[in-house]
Write a protein that holds these residues in place. Structure first.
Motif, PDB file in Angstrom:
ATOM      1  N   ALA A 228       0.832  -1.214   0.000  1.00  0.00           N
ATOM      2  CA  ALA A 228       0.000   0.000   0.000  1.00  0.00           C
ATOM      3  C   ALA A 228       0.859   1.254   0.000  1.00  0.00           C
ATOM      4  O   ALA A 228       0.568   2.236  -0.705  1.00  0.00           O
ATOM      5  CB  ALA A 228      -0.942   0.000   1.200  1.00  0.00           C
ATOM      6  N   ASP A 229       1.942   1.253   0.796  1.00  0.00           N
ATOM      7  CA  ASP A 229       2.841   2.414   0.824  1.00  0.00           C
ATOM      8  C   ASP A 229       3.458   2.664  -0.548  1.00  0.00           C
ATOM      9  O   ASP A 229       3.502   3.795  -1.036  1.00  0.00           O
ATOM     10  CB  ASP A 229       3.975   2.185   1.833  1.00  0.00           C
ATOM     11  CG  ASP A 229       3.508   2.269   3.269  1.00  0.00           C
ATOM     12  OD1 ASP A 229       2.450   2.880   3.514  1.00  0.00           O
ATOM     13  OD2 ASP A 229       4.193   1.702   4.148  1.00  0.00           O
ATOM     14  N   TYR A 231       2.475   1.692  -3.507  1.00  0.00           N
ATOM     15  CA  TYR A 231       1.523   2.071  -4.551  1.00  0.00           C
ATOM     16  C   TYR A 231       0.907   3.446  -4.298  1.00  0.00           C
ATOM     17  O   TYR A 231       0.828   4.276  -5.202  1.00  0.00           O
ATOM     18  CB  TYR A 231       0.409   1.025  -4.667  1.00  0.00           C
ATOM     19  CG  TYR A 231      -0.512   1.287  -5.848  1.00  0.00           C
ATOM     20  CD1 TYR A 231      -0.153   0.874  -7.123  1.00  0.00           C
ATOM     21  CD2 TYR A 231      -1.711   1.966  -5.680  1.00  0.00           C
ATOM     22  CE1 TYR A 231      -0.972   1.139  -8.217  1.00  0.00           C
ATOM     23  CE2 TYR A 231      -2.544   2.231  -6.762  1.00  0.00           C
ATOM     24  CZ  TYR A 231      -2.164   1.815  -8.034  1.00  0.00           C
ATOM     25  OH  TYR A 231      -2.967   2.083  -9.112  1.00  0.00           O
ATOM     26  N   GLU A 232       0.464   3.677  -3.071  1.00  0.00           N
ATOM     27  CA  GLU A 232      -0.265   4.922  -2.775  1.00  0.00           C
ATOM     28  C   GLU A 232       0.658   6.106  -2.508  1.00  0.00           C
ATOM     29  O   GLU A 232       0.285   7.258  -2.735  1.00  0.00           O
ATOM     30  CB  GLU A 232      -1.185   4.716  -1.563  1.00  0.00           C
ATOM     31  CG  GLU A 232      -2.315   3.711  -1.781  1.00  0.00           C
ATOM     32  CD  GLU A 232      -3.407   4.241  -2.699  1.00  0.00           C
ATOM     33  OE1 GLU A 232      -3.397   5.450  -3.025  1.00  0.00           O
ATOM     34  OE2 GLU A 232      -4.275   3.442  -3.087  1.00  0.00           O
ATOM     35  N   TYR A 233       1.878   5.839  -2.024  1.00  0.00           N
ATOM     36  CA  TYR A 233       2.794   6.928  -1.669  1.00  0.00           C
ATOM     37  C   TYR A 233       4.177   6.706  -2.285  1.00  0.00           C
ATOM     38  O   TYR A 233       5.165   6.559  -1.570  1.00  0.00           O
ATOM     39  CB  TYR A 233       2.904   7.054  -0.143  1.00  0.00           C
ATOM     40  CG  TYR A 233       1.590   7.351   0.531  1.00  0.00           C
ATOM     41  CD1 TYR A 233       1.123   8.662   0.645  1.00  0.00           C
ATOM     42  CD2 TYR A 233       0.795   6.314   1.038  1.00  0.00           C
ATOM     43  CE1 TYR A 233      -0.095   8.937   1.243  1.00  0.00           C
ATOM     44  CE2 TYR A 233      -0.426   6.582   1.636  1.00  0.00           C
ATOM     45  CZ  TYR A 233      -0.870   7.891   1.738  1.00  0.00           C
ATOM     46  OH  TYR A 233      -2.067   8.162   2.330  1.00  0.00           O
ATOM     47  N   ALA A 240       6.758   5.525  -8.916  1.00  0.00           N
ATOM     48  CA  ALA A 240       5.401   5.830  -9.382  1.00  0.00           C
ATOM     49  C   ALA A 240       5.136   5.216 -10.747  1.00  0.00           C
ATOM     50  O   ALA A 240       4.056   4.688 -11.009  1.00  0.00           O
ATOM     51  CB  ALA A 240       5.192   7.339  -9.431  1.00  0.00           C
ATOM     52  N   SER A 246       1.082   5.393 -13.505  1.00  0.00           N
ATOM     53  CA  SER A 246       0.869   6.665 -12.822  1.00  0.00           C
ATOM     54  C   SER A 246       1.103   7.811 -13.791  1.00  0.00           C
ATOM     55  O   SER A 246       1.914   7.701 -14.716  1.00  0.00           O
ATOM     56  CB  SER A 246       1.808   6.799 -11.619  1.00  0.00           C
ATOM     57  OG  SER A 246       1.398   7.851 -10.783  1.00  0.00           O
ATOM     58  N   ARG A 267      -2.681   8.686  -9.756  1.00  0.00           N
ATOM     59  CA  ARG A 267      -3.000   7.385 -10.334  1.00  0.00           C
ATOM     60  C   ARG A 267      -4.208   7.510 -11.270  1.00  0.00           C
ATOM     61  O   ARG A 267      -5.161   8.251 -10.978  1.00  0.00           O
ATOM     62  CB  ARG A 267      -3.303   6.364  -9.240  1.00  0.00           C
ATOM     63  CG  ARG A 267      -2.106   6.004  -8.358  1.00  0.00           C
ATOM     64  CD  ARG A 267      -1.084   5.184  -9.104  1.00  0.00           C
ATOM     65  NE  ARG A 267       0.010   4.743  -8.232  1.00  0.00           N
ATOM     66  CZ  ARG A 267       1.079   4.090  -8.654  1.00  0.00           C
ATOM     67  NH1 ARG A 267       1.209   3.795  -9.941  1.00  0.00           N
ATOM     68  NH2 ARG A 267       2.028   3.725  -7.813  1.00  0.00           N
ATOM     69  N   LYS A 270      -7.859   7.262  -9.999  1.00  0.00           N
ATOM     70  CA  LYS A 270      -8.348   8.289  -9.077  1.00  0.00           C
ATOM     71  C   LYS A 270      -9.060   9.427  -9.809  1.00  0.00           C
ATOM     72  O   LYS A 270      -9.692  10.282  -9.187  1.00  0.00           O
ATOM     73  CB  LYS A 270      -7.183   8.878  -8.274  1.00  0.00           C
ATOM     74  CG  LYS A 270      -6.311   7.875  -7.535  1.00  0.00           C
ATOM     75  CD  LYS A 270      -7.049   7.149  -6.443  1.00  0.00           C
ATOM     76  CE  LYS A 270      -6.079   6.292  -5.622  1.00  0.00           C
ATOM     77  NZ  LYS A 270      -6.790   5.491  -4.603  1.00  0.00           N
ATOM     78  N   TRP A 339     -10.384  15.273  -9.798  1.00  0.00           N
ATOM     79  CA  TRP A 339      -9.979  14.324  -8.764  1.00  0.00           C
ATOM     80  C   TRP A 339      -9.745  15.051  -7.445  1.00  0.00           C
ATOM     81  O   TRP A 339      -9.593  16.272  -7.402  1.00  0.00           O
ATOM     82  CB  TRP A 339      -8.735  13.552  -9.176  1.00  0.00           C
ATOM     83  CG  TRP A 339      -7.477  14.354  -9.352  1.00  0.00           C
ATOM     84  CD1 TRP A 339      -6.526  14.631  -8.405  1.00  0.00           C
ATOM     85  CD2 TRP A 339      -7.020  14.992 -10.553  1.00  0.00           C
ATOM     86  NE1 TRP A 339      -5.516  15.385  -8.933  1.00  0.00           N
ATOM     87  CE2 TRP A 339      -5.780  15.622 -10.251  1.00  0.00           C
ATOM     88  CE3 TRP A 339      -7.531  15.092 -11.856  1.00  0.00           C
ATOM     89  CZ2 TRP A 339      -5.058  16.339 -11.207  1.00  0.00           C
ATOM     90  CZ3 TRP A 339      -6.806  15.802 -12.801  1.00  0.00           C
ATOM     91  CH2 TRP A 339      -5.586  16.411 -12.475  1.00  0.00           C
ATOM     92  N   HIS A 343      -5.255  13.033  -3.412  1.00  0.00           N
ATOM     93  CA  HIS A 343      -4.640  11.904  -4.122  1.00  0.00           C
ATOM     94  C   HIS A 343      -3.357  12.299  -4.846  1.00  0.00           C
ATOM     95  O   HIS A 343      -2.651  11.428  -5.358  1.00  0.00           O
ATOM     96  CB  HIS A 343      -5.634  11.318  -5.132  1.00  0.00           C
ATOM     97  CG  HIS A 343      -6.787  10.614  -4.502  1.00  0.00           C
ATOM     98  ND1 HIS A 343      -6.638   9.689  -3.492  1.00  0.00           N
ATOM     99  CD2 HIS A 343      -8.132  10.701  -4.730  1.00  0.00           C
ATOM    100  CE1 HIS A 343      -7.830   9.226  -3.140  1.00  0.00           C
ATOM    101  NE2 HIS A 343      -8.749   9.835  -3.868  1.00  0.00           N
ATOM    102  N   ARG A 345       0.462  13.098  -5.232  1.00  0.00           N
ATOM    103  CA  ARG A 345       1.638  12.663  -4.494  1.00  0.00           C
ATOM    104  C   ARG A 345       2.877  13.380  -5.035  1.00  0.00           C
ATOM    105  O   ARG A 345       3.275  13.166  -6.197  1.00  0.00           O
ATOM    106  CB  ARG A 345       1.844  11.147  -4.618  1.00  0.00           C
ATOM    107  CG  ARG A 345       0.682  10.324  -4.104  1.00  0.00           C
ATOM    108  CD  ARG A 345       0.618  10.345  -2.577  1.00  0.00           C
ATOM    109  NE  ARG A 345      -0.499   9.544  -2.075  1.00  0.00           N
ATOM    110  CZ  ARG A 345      -1.590  10.053  -1.509  1.00  0.00           C
ATOM    111  NH1 ARG A 345      -1.703  11.366  -1.366  1.00  0.00           N
ATOM    112  NH2 ARG A 345      -2.543   9.270  -1.075  1.00  0.00           N
TER     113      ARG A 345
END
Length: 351
Positions: A228-229, A231-233, A240, A246, A267, A270, A339, A343, A345
């Motif tokens: 999760a880290d 992918y999301e951050y 990315a 991304s 992403r 999103k 969006w 979201h 980053r």
């Protein structure tokens, strides 16, 4: 006993550059890494990034040019592979075709001089772990690719290693079987409770199975974190772009959207598409564009959008109400991309 199953401390591995006589190139460049006991840990990255070389140094097949490899707190130094508390599973299985499955699994125990009375129950236990009970008398040619891979796992597990190293072990399998084996491997790792260190270039595979992931690029680690880290951050442009899809937005396009030219990623899933000129809630990011191309993928569609301010974005939407005909008709349509600002980053430039 230390909480870390494996540690790499400022490890460097250099090889001679075949194109430049006498010059050395760092395949692994000052890598420091701590892998916890009992983790399913993946080394993820493209070909030539240093992940397999790192695994081979843990196994003892390669020695570091500098730095240190430790297993459960013990420095491995120049300890040969057969004296390290690890076993390795390779992509090609390397089963002996003239031996039965039972003989293949027992081979390592025989080489270590384990008493014959102990070998049979341990072979049986290992085959039960990989869900192949009663297969002792069969030959490798009588098994499917997935079953042969399980035998290779059993052969490694029968030695009761402290750490199991897996070098792209599912690479030779077809896509459907590969996905099934991903879930089986993770379940097996939880059941046996030992540390798995898994090398792969497949982002989805790493996200599916791992407790944590180290993303390699050009001999260095760009980021370590949970799926999760990662992918999301994502910490860098490379992470990315390599882990999933991304959109990297910079320069004037970034300034139009956020008021600053700082690089950021968003992403594709999103982002939502709205009719051009539709009202947008306060605090949301928005920019206009034109649908340049669409790719219908059954469950979802990928849209390529030419932005009004220059550049392009990829948007992915589920086909909840749209059909393939609707999707094809969308080419050339003016849209508004919207969006949640949360979201976005911010990312560092790689290299």
């Amino acid at each position: 006993m230390t909480e870390f199953a494996v540690e790499l401390r400022d490890v460097v591995k250099e090889f001679a550059d075949p194109g430049k006589a006498g010059e050395l190139v760092a395949a692994v460049n000052h890598v420091t890494l701590q892998i916890k006991d009992g983790e399913f840990f993946s080394l993820l990255g493209p070909s030539g990034c240093g992940k397999t070389t790192s695994l081979r140094m843990i196994a003892g097949f390669e020695l570091p040019t500098s730095g240190e490899v430790l297993i459960h707190g013990q420095s491995m130094g120049k300890t040969p592979p057969y004296q390290r508390p690890v076993n390795t599973v390779f992509q090609n299985y390397a089963l002996f075709p003239h031996m039965t499955i039972g003989e293949n699994v027992a081979f390592g125990l025989q080489m270590k001089g384990v008493p014959k009375a102990e070998i049979e129950p341990r072979v049986k236990e290992a085959l039960e772990m990989v869900r192949l009970p009663g297969y002792e008398k069969r030959k490798p040619r009588q098994l499917s690719g997935g079953q042969q891979q399980r035998v290779a796992l059993a052969r490694a597990l029968v030695n009761r290693p402290e750490v199991l190293l897996l070098d792209e072990p599912l690479g030779a399998l077809d896509l459907k079987l590969r996905k099934e084996m991903q879930l089986e491997l993770k379940t097996l790792q939880r059941e046996v409770g030992i540390t798995f260190i898994y090398v792969t270039h497949d982002q989805e595979e790493a996200l599916t199975m791992s407790d944590r992931i180290a993303v390699f690029n050009a001999g260095r680690i760009e980021q370590v974190g949970t799926p999760a880290d990662i992918y999301e951050y994502p910490a860098t442009e490379f992470v990315a772009g390599f882990v999933g899809v991304s959109n990297l937005i910079r320069g004037e396009a970034a300034r139009q959207i956020t008021g600053t030219a700082a690089d950021f990623t968003i992403r594709p899933e999103k982002i939502s598409l709205q009719e051009a000129g539709a009202p947008v809630a306060d605090g949301r990011c928005t920019i206009g564009g034109t649908i340049h191309d669409v790719v219908y993928l059954g469950a979802h569609t990928r849209y390529l959008i030419d932005l009004d301010g220059g550049g392009e974005l990829v948007v992915v939407q589920q086909n909840l109400e749209t059909t393939s005909m609707d999707v094809r008709a969308a080419r050339g349509r003016k849209v508004q991309l919207v969006w949640e600002r949360g979201h976005n980053r911010l990312v560092a430039r790689s290299g």
